[in-house]
Design an enzyme around this catalytic site. Structure first.
Site, short mmCIF file in Angstrom:
data_model
loop_
_atom_site.label_atom_id
_atom_site.label_comp_id
_atom_site.label_asym_id
_atom_site.label_seq_id
_atom_site.Cartn_x
_atom_site.Cartn_y
_atom_site.Cartn_z
CG ASN A 58 -2.23 -0.66 0.99
OD1 ASN A 58 -2.65 -0.77 -0.17
ND2 ASN A 58 -2.89 -1.11 2.03
CD GLU A 74 -2.98 -6.67 6.35
OE1 GLU A 74 -3.99 -5.93 6.39
OE2 GLU A 74 -1.95 -6.46 7.02
CG HIS A 134 -4.63 2.81 -0.06
ND1 HIS A 134 -4.77 1.92 0.99
CD2 HIS A 134 -3.96 3.87 0.46
CE1 HIS A 134 -4.23 2.41 2.07
NE2 HIS A 134 -3.73 3.62 1.79
CG ASP A 176 -8.24 -1.67 -2.94
OD1 ASP A 176 -7.91 -1.95 -1.77
OD2 ASP A 176 -8.93 -0.65 -3.22
#
Lengths: 317, 117
Positions: free
Chosen positions: A189, A224, A194, A198
């Site tokens: 991240n 996660e 981000h 994802d």
């Protein structure tokens, strides 16, 4: 329960007819033959309730005026039972009994069809009730699905894990639970943003679904971290499944960063539950194994047989 | 007093006699009508109110669905009368006879109207 809610197949909806008149049953069967549904019939109220509980139909067509257990009693029994509470009930009633319809609505019926049936009206009302059932099902399922990954969410995990655990206790069968955590996810991240994070979560979920078995239940536990419930699975077999997942994730090639690998660590607690062990303690045991997998260098699966021999430690990966 | 001459029954044809979806079912329904007529007559003569009510209730609900609305109406009229009737209402019970005859005749007419399958 399908482990992948998004891809779950939609079988023919089951429609239950509860009517003591064989003529009406035959007529409904003929008139609804063109609809894509599976019609089942009960000749009396008691059988109707039993069949509703056993088959959990999408809708119920219920005659009110039956000897012995009448339609009102059937409605009450259906609404008293958690399993059948949400099934839309269409009441079959004569034109002449307005009060009966009102009572039926008060008891939870969603619609009525008057006898004699008008063909078009019958089909339309059945379709409308099926649509309602489908939407309610979808909403209920959506409330249990993680938006990003399409896996079952934490709320679903919490209730399903308790269910599977008590099933294992009741039938004296093994059950395994794995917690899986993507290694160094924060750095993905932080380094790539981000959206990239994802994408990693989504790619991981695809692997999780592909490498687990049809009977396993994959959930997003939070962030996660993921949980895989493996009913009827001994810890050694569960470790095998998790190691397959671990290896497949490590082998993924990321098109924009081919030099970068993503790995996953997993902790498994499995076995036949012994007396006094709670579902929450079982999660803690899996979490401990995950912790030792992380501390042992990540990209590995650690297993504890939480059943017969709670102290045994095994290791794979 | 001589008996009133019976008007000859004319075959009653189902509204759905030509509907492929229902044709066979209509035949099945009508082929079972003579048994029902016997059961209705029997229930009337032995004064089994519950049995009679159940039989006419079922005919009322289903007949129109098989294309015989007149049978449904005749059965419905009897069912409504039975609701009002007390179990000891002798004149009321006897006065049902005419309606029972009407229903029975309609059922017989329907049974005549369909060729054997």
């Amino acid at each position: 329960m399908n482990p992948d809610p998004i891809q779950s197949e939609d079988p023919k909806p089951v429609v239950l007819v509860v009517d003591d008149s064989l003529d009406v049953q035959r007529l409904l069967r003929a008139r609804l033959r063109s609809e894509d549904l599976d019609l089942i019939c009960a000749d009396n109220g008691a059988d109707g309730v039993a069949l509703a509980r056993a088959r959990l139909p999408a809708i119920i067509l219920l005659d009110l005026d039956m000897p012995d257990v009448d339609g009102f009693e059937v409605l009450r029994a259906l609404k008293d039972d958690q399993r059948t509470l949400e099934i839309p009930v269409i009441v079959l009633s004569g034109l002449q009994n307005a009060q009966d319809k009102v009572t039926a609505f008060d008891l939870g019926a969603v619609d009525y069809i008057t006898k004699p049936f008008d063909l078009m009206e019958l089909r339309c009302r059945v379709r409308a009730a099926l649509r309602l059932h489908h939407l309610v099902q979808m909403l209920a399922q959506r409330a249990q699905i993680d938006g990003l990954t399409g896996l079952w969410n934490r709320a679903y995990f919490d209730s399903r894990w308790k269910e599977e655990f008590s099933r294992a206790v009741r039938y004296d069968r093994p059950v395994s639970l794995s917690l899986l955590d993507i290694d160094h996810f924060k750095s993905v991240n932080d380094t790539y943003g981000h959206p990239a994070g994802d994408a990693v979560l989504q790619a991981f979920c695809k692997v999780l679904l592909r490498e687990s078995r049809h009977t396993d239940i994959a959930c997003r536990y939070g962030g996660e971290e993921f949980a895989l419930i493996m009913p009827d699975t001994a810890p050694a077999d569960a470790a095998g499944v998790c190691d397959r997942i671990r290896a497949a994730v490590a082998a993924l090639v990321w098109s924009r960063h081919p030099d970068r690998a993503v790995t996953v660590s997993a902790g498994v607690a499995g076995g036949v539950p012994v007396d006094g062990f709670t579902p929450v303690q079982w999660i803690e045991a899996a979490d401990e194994q995950l912790y030792s997998a992380k501390h042992g260098g990540r990209n590995r699966v650690m297993v504890r047989d939480t059943g017969a021999n709670p102290l045994t430690l095994a290791r794979a990966g | 007093m001589p008996d009133e001459p019976m008007s000859p029954l004319r075959p009653l044809i189902s509204e759905f006699a030509d509907e492929p979806e229902l044709k066979e079912l209509v035949q099945l329904f009508t082929s079972e009508l003579p048994d029902r007529v016997r059961a209705i007559e029997n229930a009337w003569s032995t004064r089994e109110v519950t049995v009679l009510r159940r039989m006419v209730h079922q005919l009322r609900g289903a007949s129109a669905g098989y294309g015989y609305p007149t049978i449904g109406h005749a059965a419905g009229a009897i069912e409504d009368r039975l609701r009002e009737l007390g179990s000891t209402d002798e004149p009321g019970w006897l006065s049902l006879r005419r309606q029972v005859d009407q229903l029975v005749n309609l059922c017989r007419s329907a049974a005549m109207g369909v060729p054997r399958a």
